[in-house]
Design an enzyme around this catalytic site. Structure first.
Site, PDB file in Angstrom:
ATOM      1  N   HIS A  31       0.843  -1.204   0.000  1.00  0.00           N
ATOM      2  CA  HIS A  31       0.000   0.000   0.000  1.00  0.00           C
ATOM      3  C   HIS A  31       0.871   1.244   0.000  1.00  0.00           C
ATOM      4  O   HIS A  31       2.107   1.156  -0.069  1.00  0.00           O
ATOM      5  CB  HIS A  31      -1.014  -0.038   1.152  1.00  0.00           C
ATOM      6  CG  HIS A  31      -0.423  -0.041   2.543  1.00  0.00           C
ATOM      7  ND1 HIS A  31       0.235   1.025   3.076  1.00  0.00           N
ATOM      8  CD2 HIS A  31      -0.387  -1.012   3.493  1.00  0.00           C
ATOM      9  CE1 HIS A  31       0.630   0.748   4.306  1.00  0.00           C
ATOM     10  NE2 HIS A  31       0.269  -0.501   4.582  1.00  0.00           N
ATOM     11  N   HIS A  34       4.041   1.552   2.281  1.00  0.00           N
ATOM     12  CA  HIS A  34       5.247   0.849   1.814  1.00  0.00           C
ATOM     13  C   HIS A  34       5.890   1.640   0.669  1.00  0.00           C
ATOM     14  O   HIS A  34       7.115   1.786   0.605  1.00  0.00           O
ATOM     15  CB  HIS A  34       4.912  -0.556   1.297  1.00  0.00           C
ATOM     16  CG  HIS A  34       4.164  -1.409   2.284  1.00  0.00           C
ATOM     17  ND1 HIS A  34       2.896  -1.848   2.054  1.00  0.00           N
ATOM     18  CD2 HIS A  34       4.520  -1.880   3.506  1.00  0.00           C
ATOM     19  CE1 HIS A  34       2.478  -2.572   3.085  1.00  0.00           C
ATOM     20  NE2 HIS A  34       3.449  -2.603   3.993  1.00  0.00           N
ATOM     21  N   CYS A 139       1.968 -11.453  22.015  1.00  0.00           N
ATOM     22  CA  CYS A 139       1.013 -10.940  21.023  1.00  0.00           C
ATOM     23  C   CYS A 139       1.256 -11.696  19.722  1.00  0.00           C
ATOM     24  O   CYS A 139       2.339 -11.616  19.152  1.00  0.00           O
ATOM     25  CB  CYS A 139       1.186  -9.432  20.815  1.00  0.00           C
ATOM     26  SG  CYS A 139       0.218  -8.855  19.402  1.00  0.00           S
ATOM     27  N   CYS A 142       2.082  -9.385  16.667  1.00  0.00           N
ATOM     28  CA  CYS A 142       3.460  -8.868  16.600  1.00  0.00           C
ATOM     29  C   CYS A 142       4.484  -9.999  16.601  1.00  0.00           C
ATOM     30  O   CYS A 142       5.659  -9.773  16.349  1.00  0.00           O
ATOM     31  CB  CYS A 142       3.792  -7.989  17.802  1.00  0.00           C
ATOM     32  SG  CYS A 142       2.753  -6.560  17.962  1.00  0.00           S
ATOM     33  N   CYS A 156      -1.928  -4.769  23.451  1.00  0.00           N
ATOM     34  CA  CYS A 156      -0.812  -4.509  22.553  1.00  0.00           C
ATOM     35  C   CYS A 156      -1.002  -3.127  21.913  1.00  0.00           C
ATOM     36  O   CYS A 156      -2.076  -2.843  21.376  1.00  0.00           O
ATOM     37  CB  CYS A 156      -0.772  -5.592  21.465  1.00  0.00           C
ATOM     38  SG  CYS A 156       0.151  -5.075  20.012  1.00  0.00           S
ATOM     39  N   HIS A 159      -1.823  -3.619  18.066  1.00  0.00           N
ATOM     40  CA  HIS A 159      -2.987  -4.382  17.612  1.00  0.00           C
ATOM     41  C   HIS A 159      -4.244  -4.138  18.441  1.00  0.00           C
ATOM     42  O   HIS A 159      -5.340  -4.537  18.030  1.00  0.00           O
ATOM     43  CB  HIS A 159      -2.659  -5.889  17.584  1.00  0.00           C
ATOM     44  CG  HIS A 159      -1.647  -6.211  16.520  1.00  0.00           C
ATOM     45  ND1 HIS A 159      -0.294  -6.170  16.748  1.00  0.00           N
ATOM     46  CD2 HIS A 159      -1.809  -6.514  15.213  1.00  0.00           C
ATOM     47  CE1 HIS A 159       0.341  -6.468  15.627  1.00  0.00           C
ATOM     48  NE2 HIS A 159      -0.549  -6.673  14.683  1.00  0.00           N
ATOM     49  N   LYS A 308      -3.587   5.532  11.290  1.00  0.00           N
ATOM     50  CA  LYS A 308      -2.502   4.975  10.484  1.00  0.00           C
ATOM     51  C   LYS A 308      -3.070   4.129   9.336  1.00  0.00           C
ATOM     52  O   LYS A 308      -3.951   3.304   9.561  1.00  0.00           O
ATOM     53  CB  LYS A 308      -1.620   4.082  11.369  1.00  0.00           C
ATOM     54  CG  LYS A 308      -0.459   3.496  10.602  1.00  0.00           C
ATOM     55  CD  LYS A 308       0.247   2.387  11.353  1.00  0.00           C
ATOM     56  CE  LYS A 308       1.309   1.771  10.459  1.00  0.00           C
ATOM     57  NZ  LYS A 308       1.831   0.509  10.934  1.00  0.00           N
ATOM     58  N   LYS A 311      -2.919  -2.393   6.798  1.00  0.00           N
ATOM     59  CA  LYS A 311      -3.732  -3.498   6.289  1.00  0.00           C
ATOM     60  C   LYS A 311      -4.672  -4.028   7.366  1.00  0.00           C
ATOM     61  O   LYS A 311      -5.777  -4.459   7.069  1.00  0.00           O
ATOM     62  CB  LYS A 311      -2.842  -4.597   5.717  1.00  0.00           C
ATOM     63  CG  LYS A 311      -1.812  -5.110   6.681  1.00  0.00           C
ATOM     64  CD  LYS A 311      -0.580  -5.634   5.976  1.00  0.00           C
ATOM     65  CE  LYS A 311       0.542  -5.767   6.977  1.00  0.00           C
ATOM     66  NZ  LYS A 311       1.856  -5.675   6.381  1.00  0.00           N
TER      67      LYS A 311
END
Ligand code: MSP
Length: 529
Positions: A31, A34, A139, A142, A156, A159, A308, A311
């Site tokens: 996306h 990146h 987690c 992660c 987390c 997440h 943010k 995905k």
């Protein structure tokens, strides 16, 4: 030391630069976030090239671990097949972004796997890896254990899910042993972590005792990974595998590229992964007896409506779609102008359109077509050259403004302040637009007696365009080339002008016939008058 080694040692950090992007997880397609890191690192690489340096640019994909297994399971395919498919999407994106990478690494490459095993064995033999039982908060998103104090409301921070308590026997890496060394390294190498706020974040994290890092996962839980060289029942923790890509890609330990480029390495990452890069990685290198990388360039997040782009949230923008709608250089320009390196930025259609229409179509595009159209109207496209006496008497030279632009561009680009590098160019563009308004060539053109003055003005303007075309190269390579082709200055192939060449005023040859300008950046119709 042989001659080649001597040569490399002497030139160390001077004219060689190695830049890398993170290797991206292959659990979802690429996306805009990146694309940004890759474009920023590409611009930094191209900037070093125009400074006359030799560069190496690395990117690739991170393919082991739970995340990939889960994504493959969803698609009812094997991890390897899934990794092949998504890795190809990342690789194929590069030419679409005009990224000039030298190598694309995949962590499933046998050469990489071998280096991971070698480094693990080396650290194990030196006594910095030990076996122990551990109970902690894990987690799965992660793929790591968390300490209580790292959690936000027991969840987390990345997440937003509660980690699970799990107990396992595993291999641990003695990071705690290197804590004081790392603090000292960061403090004595001020540009090791850039910008400053991220250096402070790491130093503040290091105020608390550093826990040893669990670097294995039992095969009873995860098989998709690199088997530990000293215990077949375990695979390597995905970060310990992934970070090694930066040296395995260069052919560590004996490869020529490793010898040439490693000591100049700068890693581009976003703030989500500063801990593995700013803490685990230097300690891994230290423990393995490998020179520490030069530095970490940390940028912020691209947000959509304040969150943010990611995905897992599902609010991602496809870079290919943006390029399709607005054009590649428009996209590259927007990303590097809009984000202050280190801080977050917002992506909206309105801002990209407004930047294209005002900065690109109005400021640069108009200047280009205004100057070349006048050269056509008054001289049928033929370059007349400047009259040195008139230039001096009437103070018509733009050379020193160009020099200021080049200097400011260099200073800012050297510290990844891409937005300020562009500002330096745009200051010059605005100076040139004002120069046209004050010298009013259309008035001079009315009287044959002013012909030399008119020629001098147009020559300075065309030279100004030449300088701009060279400076925008790292950010907008296609437009740079297009301008240079029109000015009959394009070098063979994908070649560029170094800043030293750029700075030498008076390169456009007299009598050159310059074609009518093409539109550099079409205006985006917003329906507003
Ligand atoms: N595989 C690890 C990195 C290993 S490097 C040894 C990983 N992969 S990732 O696919 O999650 O990529 C994270 C990186 O992608 C970020 O550090 C950043 O470079 C880029 N970005 C992903 N989302 C982003 C934004 N929303 N904004 C800016 N950059 C983003 O972590």
């Amino acid at each position: 030391m042989n001659d080649m080694d001597m040569d490399i040692k002497q030139n160390k950090n001077q004219d060689r630069h190695f830049f890398s992007t993170p290797i991206y997880y292959v659990n979802a397609k690429p996306h805009l976030g990146h694309a940004y890191t890759s474009i920023a690192a590409d611009a930094a690489t191209r900037f070093k090239q125009i400074q006359g340096c030799k560069t190496f640019f690395l990117t690739g994909t991170d393919e082991h671990g739970d995340k990939i297994v889960q994504a493959a399971q969803k698609e009812k395919t094997s991890p390897k097949e899934y990794a092949d498919k998504i890795s190809k999407l990342f690789k194929d994106l590069l030419p679409c972004l005009n990224i000039k990478n030298n190598y694309f690494i995949r962590t499933t490459d046998p050469d990489h796997i071998k280096v991971v095993k070698d480094i693990l064995s080396k650290i194990y033999e030196s006594g910095d890896i030990y076996f122990s039982s551990y109970e902690g908060l894990y987690c799965f998103g992660c793929e790591r254990f968390y300490q209580e104090r790292e959690l936000v409301d027991g969840k987390c921070p990345d997440h937003g899910t509660e980690p699970e308590k799990i107990k396992e026997s595993n291999y641990f890496f003695k990071m705690s042993k290197y804590q004081e060394w790392l603090i000292n390294h960061i403090k004595t190498n001020p540009d090791f972590i850039q910008p400053e706020q991220y250096k402070n974040e790491i130093l503040s994290f290091l105020k608390e005792p550093l826990e040893d890092l669990c670097i294995s996962r039992p095969k009873t839980r995860l098989t998709w990974g690199i088997t530990l060289p000293f215990d077949d029942d375990y695979v390597t923790y995905v970060w310990f595998d992934a970070l090694v890509n930066y040296v395995s890609a260069l052919g560590y330990p004996d490869g020529q590229l490793f010898k040439e480029f490693w000591s100049s390495a700068r890693h581009f990452v976003a703030k989500d992964i500063i801990k593995p890069h700013g803490i685990y990685w230097p300690i891994m290198l230290k423990a393995a007896g490998i020179e520490i990388y030069q530095g970490l360039n940390v940028h912020g997040f691209w947000n959509i409506k304040g969150s943010k782009m990611s995905k897992s949230i599902g609010n991602v923008t496809d870079p290919l779609q943006v390029i399709d709608t607005f054009g590649l250089d428009q996209f590259r320009y927007f990303l590097l102008k809009e984000m202050v390196f280190g801080l977050d930025a917002n992506f909206t259609q309105e801002t990209i359109i407004s930047r294209i229409n005002s900065d690109l179509a109005n400021d640069l595009g108009n200047l280009f077509s205004r100057v070349l159209s006048m050269n056509h109207r008054y001289f049928k496209g033929r370059v007349q050259g400047s009259d040195p006496k008139i230039e001096k008497d009437k103070n018509l030279s733009l050379a020193s403004d160009a020099e200021t632009a080049i200097d400011d561009f260099q200073k800012t680009m050297s510290v990844c302040a891409f937005n300020r590098g562009l500002e330096a160019i745009w200051k010059f563009i605005s100076k040139m637009n004002k120069y046209i308004d004050t010298t009013a060539p259309w008035t001079l053109a009315k009287d044959e007696a002013n012909i030399d003055e008119l020629a001098t003005i147009l020559y300075n303007l065309m030279e100004g365009l030449r300088v701009i075309s060279c400076l925008i190269y790292p950010i907008m390579p296609q437009t740079s080339l297009k301008m240079q082709k029109t000015l009959c200055l394009a070098k063979e192939g994908d070649n560029f002008y170094t800043l030293e060449e750029t700075a030498s005023w008076g390169q456009i040859k007299k009598k050159t016939i310059i074609a009518k300008p093409e539109i550099l950046f079409p205006r985006i119709d917003t329906g507003k008058k």
